[in-house]
Enzyme design. Structure first.
Site, mmCIF file in Angstrom:
data_model
loop_
_atom_site.group_PDB
_atom_site.id
_atom_site.type_symbol
_atom_site.label_atom_id
_atom_site.label_comp_id
_atom_site.label_asym_id
_atom_site.label_seq_id
_atom_site.Cartn_x
_atom_site.Cartn_y
_atom_site.Cartn_z
ATOM 1 N N HIS A 110 70.417 -9.418 8.287
ATOM 2 C CA HIS A 110 70.408 -10.849 7.990
ATOM 3 C C HIS A 110 71.821 -11.430 7.814
ATOM 4 O O HIS A 110 72.171 -12.424 8.444
ATOM 5 C CB HIS A 110 69.558 -11.113 6.748
ATOM 6 N N HIS A 155 67.995 -16.260 12.422
ATOM 7 C CA HIS A 155 66.629 -15.715 12.424
ATOM 8 C C HIS A 155 66.202 -15.306 13.833
ATOM 9 O O HIS A 155 65.519 -14.302 14.016
ATOM 10 C CB HIS A 155 65.650 -16.742 11.833
ATOM 11 N N GLU A 170 76.864 -14.925 3.303
ATOM 12 C CA GLU A 170 76.172 -16.022 2.608
ATOM 13 C C GLU A 170 77.131 -16.734 1.646
ATOM 14 O O GLU A 170 76.987 -17.932 1.398
ATOM 15 C CB GLU A 170 74.934 -15.524 1.856
ATOM 16 N N ARG A 194 46.531 -14.064 -8.759
ATOM 17 C CA ARG A 194 46.898 -15.492 -8.716
ATOM 18 C C ARG A 194 48.241 -15.781 -9.387
ATOM 19 O O ARG A 194 48.527 -16.928 -9.734
ATOM 20 C CB ARG A 194 45.825 -16.367 -9.346
ATOM 21 N N GLU A 205 62.442 -28.062 -1.030
ATOM 22 C CA GLU A 205 62.985 -28.331 0.303
ATOM 23 C C GLU A 205 62.312 -29.512 0.995
ATOM 24 O O GLU A 205 61.790 -29.407 2.083
ATOM 25 C CB GLU A 205 62.918 -27.077 1.189
ATOM 26 N N HIS A 265 71.159 -20.482 10.101
ATOM 27 C CA HIS A 265 69.947 -19.657 10.034
ATOM 28 C C HIS A 265 68.972 -19.839 11.190
ATOM 29 O O HIS A 265 68.154 -18.966 11.434
ATOM 30 C CB HIS A 265 69.229 -19.886 8.702
ATOM 31 N N LYS A 272 62.301 -19.031 -3.534
ATOM 32 C CA LYS A 272 61.575 -18.805 -2.275
ATOM 33 C C LYS A 272 61.214 -17.341 -2.173
ATOM 34 O O LYS A 272 62.084 -16.476 -2.295
ATOM 35 C CB LYS A 272 62.467 -19.165 -1.081
ATOM 36 N N LYS A 295 74.559 -22.636 -4.900
ATOM 37 C CA LYS A 295 73.148 -22.578 -4.489
ATOM 38 C C LYS A 295 72.251 -23.219 -5.551
ATOM 39 O O LYS A 295 71.341 -23.979 -5.227
ATOM 40 C CB LYS A 295 72.713 -21.136 -4.216
ATOM 41 N N ARG A 312 67.883 -29.500 0.456
ATOM 42 C CA ARG A 312 67.897 -28.039 0.385
ATOM 43 C C ARG A 312 67.984 -27.403 1.773
ATOM 44 O O ARG A 312 68.431 -26.266 1.922
ATOM 45 C CB ARG A 312 66.654 -27.522 -0.364
ATOM 46 N N ASN A 315 70.066 -23.720 5.199
ATOM 47 C CA ASN A 315 69.691 -23.056 6.451
ATOM 48 C C ASN A 315 70.784 -23.122 7.503
ATOM 49 O O ASN A 315 70.561 -22.718 8.647
ATOM 50 C CB ASN A 315 68.398 -23.668 6.999
HETATM 51 N N1 LIG Z 1 64.630 -16.186 -0.520
HETATM 52 C C1 LIG Z 1 65.807 -16.634 -0.137
HETATM 53 O O1 LIG Z 1 66.207 -17.747 -0.497
HETATM 54 C C2 LIG Z 1 66.671 -15.776 0.738
HETATM 55 C C3 LIG Z 1 68.022 -16.124 0.918
HETATM 56 C C4 LIG Z 1 68.821 -15.293 1.689
HETATM 57 C C5 LIG Z 1 68.284 -14.151 2.247
HETATM 58 N N2 LIG Z 1 66.968 -13.833 2.073
HETATM 59 C C6 LIG Z 1 66.399 -12.607 2.651
HETATM 60 O O2 LIG Z 1 67.105 -11.491 2.155
HETATM 61 C C7 LIG Z 1 66.951 -10.413 3.067
HETATM 62 C C8 LIG Z 1 68.270 -9.696 3.255
HETATM 63 O O3 LIG Z 1 68.684 -9.167 2.009
HETATM 64 P P1 LIG Z 1 69.627 -7.884 1.930
HETATM 65 O O4 LIG Z 1 70.719 -8.007 2.909
HETATM 66 O O5 LIG Z 1 69.951 -7.673 0.510
HETATM 67 O O6 LIG Z 1 68.674 -6.733 2.521
HETATM 68 P P2 LIG Z 1 67.989 -5.457 1.844
HETATM 69 O O7 LIG Z 1 67.140 -5.806 0.705
HETATM 70 O O8 LIG Z 1 67.352 -4.705 2.962
HETATM 71 O O9 LIG Z 1 69.230 -4.613 1.296
HETATM 72 C C9 LIG Z 1 70.162 -4.071 2.196
HETATM 73 C C10 LIG Z 1 70.271 -2.541 2.047
HETATM 74 O O10 LIG Z 1 71.037 -2.260 0.883
HETATM 75 C C11 LIG Z 1 70.375 -1.300 0.066
HETATM 76 N N3 LIG Z 1 70.793 -1.591 -1.305
HETATM 77 C C12 LIG Z 1 70.532 -2.716 -2.028
HETATM 78 N N4 LIG Z 1 71.181 -2.670 -3.200
HETATM 79 C C13 LIG Z 1 71.871 -1.506 -3.235
HETATM 80 C C14 LIG Z 1 72.775 -0.894 -4.164
HETATM 81 N N5 LIG Z 1 73.130 -1.519 -5.300
HETATM 82 N N6 LIG Z 1 73.287 0.316 -3.860
HETATM 83 C C15 LIG Z 1 72.979 0.922 -2.682
HETATM 84 N N7 LIG Z 1 72.156 0.394 -1.751
HETATM 85 C C16 LIG Z 1 71.613 -0.808 -2.036
HETATM 86 C C17 LIG Z 1 68.920 -1.466 0.380
HETATM 87 O O11 LIG Z 1 68.201 -0.269 0.140
HETATM 88 C C18 LIG Z 1 68.945 -1.831 1.860
HETATM 89 O O12 LIG Z 1 68.961 -0.655 2.650
HETATM 90 C C19 LIG Z 1 66.403 -11.004 4.346
HETATM 91 O O13 LIG Z 1 65.051 -10.664 4.477
HETATM 92 C C20 LIG Z 1 66.547 -12.488 4.135
HETATM 93 O O14 LIG Z 1 65.576 -13.234 4.832
HETATM 94 C C21 LIG Z 1 66.172 -14.630 1.323
HETATM 95 ZN ZN LIG Z 2 70.258 -16.246 4.499
#
Ligand SMILES: NC(=O)c1ccc[n+]([C@@H]2O[C@H](COP(=O)([O-])OP(=O)(O)OC[C@H]3O[C@@H](n4cnc5c(N)ncnc54)[C@H](O)[C@@H]3O)[C@@H](O)[C@H]2O)c1
Ligand SMILES: [Zn+2]
Length: 380
Positions: free
Chosen positions: A274, A262, A195, A131, A247, A258, A153, A237, A251, A255
């Site tokens: 992404h 998506h 971003e 929980r 949101e 997005h 989020k 942000k 907020r 998006n």
């Molecule tokens: N919660 C939110 O508000 C929010 C906002 C934006 C994006 N997101 C989400 O974030 C995700 C995308 O994030 P991402 O692009 O970081 O993807 P990810 O977590 O897959 O990382 C990208 C790649 O980089 C590698 N990596 C990460 N840090 C590293 C480092 N320091 N050295 C070497 N390799 C490294 C990872 O292993 C992975 O292969 C999506 O799922 C998206 O929906 C969420």
């Molecule tokens: Zn995003």
């Protein structure tokens, strides 16, 4: 229960105070190795469960576990295969089972170590495990540092769409160590810049100009110095999230780009990552906004020019337009069949108001027309 009776019940009710939860984002090179200080201050716990994808675990897993143990508490590493395709309920199940197996209890704290996939997934594990456990975010990709780890989020994807199962769960703190960007592949650095461009486009024209003046090649080669870029993006942000944590209104402007992004991620089975999908989505949605008379003419061209200079894509991938448009219909922002978009009014300003709302409903034909006009020749 009749309306009058409910009012009487409400008069006797007890109000539960639920303060907005504030947390600090620490930004400094080398912080990962000094994690114990942050843990002691923000998230003391008997035990730490460090969750990382296998690639990040290989690079920073041991360092993080050692740093966490320096707090005097136990720390264990839990891993999963890297990539968006792991951001699922199945991985959530495997991780929570492994934690149960290891005897992680209510006195533990989760440390989410990785990119946005990890900060979303591990954040959701923390939000739901027994929980809810406290969570410390340690973002390691640029995208996670400036966006995914900020704002509370958390969640996972479902076959029906991205981020459809999740929770608002603010972390205890966010520990940003730009030193780890040294190992981040260039393609992932660019993804993070998408971003950063989004934050500037929706809320800070001055920052947009700074990005236009950024020596991108130099920065991409050597991103470790904690540039203004990271802090400024986090600041934009944080201000938006603070004003509307759950949101209900403004907020939604985060998006921007997005709805299309998506859809592109899904129809390409996450082949387009992404950040890259967001780059394309912003240009499509800026053109859409211009066509609807909401976005100032020339905005899409200026966005595209900056994104191209940063090495990001600006044209939709070679998949049928109708598939992209169909995929927008299951987006979270879709309400009652109509697809909603967060659009710009100009560079640095999102379109909308608290009264009129911050998203607009767009008929699928309008999106299809824009996508077709941007279509790589030869693909229908
Ligand atoms: N919660 C939110 O508000 C929010 C906002 C934006 C994006 N997101 C989400 O974030 C995700 C995308 O994030 P991402 O692009 O970081 O993807 P990810 O977590 O897959 O990382 C990208 C790649 O980089 C590698 N990596 C990460 N840090 C590293 C480092 N320091 N050295 C070497 N390799 C490294 C990872 O292993 C992975 O292969 C999506 O799922 C998206 O929906 C969420
Ligand atoms: Zn995003």
């Amino acid at each position: 229960v009749s309306r009058g009776r409910l009012d009487a019940v409400i008069r006797r009710s007890i109000t539960v105070p639920a303060a907005v939860h504030h947390y600090d984002v620490l930004i400094e090179p080398g912080l990962i190795d000094r994690l114990a200080d942050a843990l002691a201050r923000y998230a003391p716990a008997a035990r730490y469960a460090v969750i990382a994808d296998a690639a990040v675990a290989a690079l920073y897993g041991d360092r993080t576990v050692v740093a966490a143990r320096a707090s005097g508490s136990a720390a264990d590493l839990f891993t999963f295969p890297p990539g968006e395709r792991s951001k699922t309920r199945a991985t959530w199940g495997a991780l929570t089972d492994a934690m149960l197996e290891a005897g992680i209890g209510r006195d533990a704290c989760v440390i989410a170590l990785g990119g946005g996939v990890t900060t979303d997934l591990a954040g959701f594990v923390a939000a739901t495990y027994m929980r809810g456990l406290p969570c410390v975010q340690v973002p390691t990709s640029l995208l996670a540092m400036i966006d995914a780890s900020i704002g509370g989020k958390t969640g996972v994807d479902a076959p029906a769409g991205k981020n459809l199962v999740g929770a608002f769960a603010p972390p205890r703190c966010v520990v940003v160590d730009p030193g780890v960007l040294g190992t981040l592949p260039a393609v992932e650095r660019r993804a993070g810049l998408a971003e950063a461009v989004k934050h500037a486009a929706i809320g800070d024209a001055g920052h947009f100009e700074a990005l236009e003046g950024l020596d991108a090649d130099a920065w991409l080669l050597d991103p470790e110095t904690p540039t203004d870029l990271v802090a400024r993006s986090i600041g934009i942000k944080a201000a938006i999230v603070e004003a509307d944590p759950n949101e209900r209104g403004r907020r939604a402007i985060l998006n921007f780009g997005h709805t299309i992004a998506h859809a592109i991620e899904r129809v390409t089975a996450y082949e387009v990552g992404h950040g890259h999908a967001v780059a394309i989505g912003m240009v499509v949605e800026a053109r859409l906004g211009e066509a609807l008379g909401i976005t100032r003419p020339g905005t899409a061209a200026r966005l595209a020019a900056l994104l191209e200079r940063l090495g990001l894509p600006t044209a939709p991938p070679a998949v049928p337009v109708r598939a992209i448009v169909a995929a927008t219909a299951t987006d979270k922002k879709a309400r009652g069949g109509a697809v909603r978009y967060a659009l710009l009014s100009a560079i640095g300003a999102a379109a909308g108001s608290d009264d009129a709302g911050w998203t607009v409903s767009v008929p699928p034909e309008s999106a299809a027309a824009i996508l077709s006009a941007m279509r790589t020749p030869g693909v229908m």
